[in-house]
Design an enzyme around this catalytic site. Structure first.
Site, PDB file in Angstrom:
ATOM      1  CB  CYS A 193      -0.991   0.003   1.151  1.00  0.00           C
ATOM      2  SG  CYS A 193      -0.287  -0.043   2.802  1.00  0.00           S
ATOM      3  CG  HIS A 253      -4.847   0.040   3.913  1.00  0.00           C
ATOM      4  ND1 HIS A 253      -3.914  -0.424   2.997  1.00  0.00           N
ATOM      5  CD2 HIS A 253      -5.974   0.321   3.193  1.00  0.00           C
ATOM      6  CE1 HIS A 253      -4.453  -0.426   1.788  1.00  0.00           C
ATOM      7  NE2 HIS A 253      -5.703   0.026   1.886  1.00  0.00           N
ATOM      8  CB  SER A 286      -5.782  -3.309  -0.276  1.00  0.00           C
ATOM      9  OG  SER A 286      -6.310  -4.146   0.730  1.00  0.00           O
TER      10      SER A 286
END
Length: 243
Positions: free
Chosen positions: A69, A104, A121
Site C-alpha cells: 500500500c 493501511h 491492498s
C-alpha cells in the site's frame, strides 16, 4: 526460466478523461501485483523529501516488482504528477481485528468536485475508489463500510495535505494533518470535521504541521544586525530539531 513480462508504464493521452487516466494508473499497479512475499522490495521512508521518493517510484517502474500500500501511494503520486487538476493526498487507516491493530494507506484524489482514490491492498474494496464521491466524508465512510465486511473496526483516520506537483521538491509529504479518533466519535461529528478540513484544503489555507511558528516567520523578514547574526546558529539548530 521465463522472465515475466514487464507491464508498460501508462502514458497520459489528451483524448483521455481524468477518470480514464486514473483507471489506467490503477490497472498498471494491479499488473505489478500486490506483494504477498513478506519482503518489502522498496524502502519508503515517509520523512524523505518528495524528490527522493519520486526517485524510488521511478525505480519501481524499472524493476516492475510487486508492491504494497505505501509503495502504491508513492507510485500514484509519481504517475499523476503534471496533472494540476488532480489533487493528491494520503489517507491512512488504523483498524482493529481479532486483538490486533492494522495500518493501511491509500492515495486520496480530488478532481472536478469529486473524490476517489488509488492504492493497493489484499482486498479489492480497500484500494481504488472511483472519482464519484461528492464529499471527502462520503469517501471515508465508503472505506469504513468496506472494512466492516472484514470485521475490522476503524479506530483512526489520518488525512494529509495535497502533495505538490513539483517532483523535485525538497518538501516531505505531510501524512497526517488531520487525525480523527473515529471510534470515539459520532458519524455526524466525523463528517463535520472532514468537511471543514476538505474545505480548508480546497482553499489551500492549511500549512504543514511542521511549518515554522509565526514568531520564526516574522523574524526571518528582519535584516540581520551583527547581534542577531550571532544568535542565528542557535535558531538554525532549533529549526533543524523541529523538522
Amino acid at each position: 526460466c521465463v522472465q515475466p513480462s514487464v507491464p508498460p508504464v501508462p502514458n497520459y493521452k489528451l483524448s483521455m478523461s481524468i477518470p480514464e487516466w486514473l483507471q489506467a494508473i490503477q490497472t498498471y499497479m494491479k499488473m505489478l501485483q500486490y506483494n504477498h512475499t513478506g519482503t518489502q522490495f522498496f524502502e519508503i521512508r515517509k520523512s524523505r523529501p518528495l524528490s527522493g521518493l519520486m526517485e524510488t517510484a521511478r525505480e519501481m517502474t524499472r524493476e516492475s516488482l510487486p508492491i504494497k500500500c505505501l509503495e502504491a501511494v508513492i507510485l500514484g503520486i509519481y504517475l499523476t504528477n503534471g496533472q494540476p487538476s488532480v489533487e493528491r493526498f494520503p489517507i491512512s487507516f488504523k483498524t482493529h481485528f481479532s486483538g490486533n491493530y492494522f495500518h493501511h494507506v491509500v492515495l486520496g484524489i480530488y478532481c472536478n468536485g469529486r473524490y476517489g482514490s488509488l492504492g493497493m491492498s489484499r482486498r479489492s474494496d480497500l484500494m481504488d475508489k472511483p472519482l464519484t464521491y461528492r464529499t471527502l466524508s462520503d469517501l471515508i465512510f465508503e472505506f469504513e463500510d468496506s472494512y466492516k465486511k472484514y470485521l475490522h473496526s476503524v479506530k483512526k483516520v489520518k488525512i494529509g495535505l495535497y502533495v505538490p506537483h513539483e517532483p523535485h521538491s525538497f518538501q516531505p509529504i505531510e501524512w497526517k494533518q488531520l487525525v480523527l479518533n473515529v471510534s470515539k466519535m459520532m458519524r455526524t461529528e466525523v463528517r463535520k470535521e472532514l468537511e471543514k478540513f476538505a474545505r480548508d484544503m480546497r482553499m489551500k489555507i492549511l500549512k504543514p504541521s511542521s511549518a515554522h511558528s509565526p514568531t520564526k516567520e516574522r523574524s526571518r523578514g528582519k535584516s540581520l544586525s551583527p547581534r542577531r547574526r550571532q544568535a542565528s546558529p542557535q535558531r538554525r539548530a532549533c529549526r533543524r530539531d523541529k523538522s
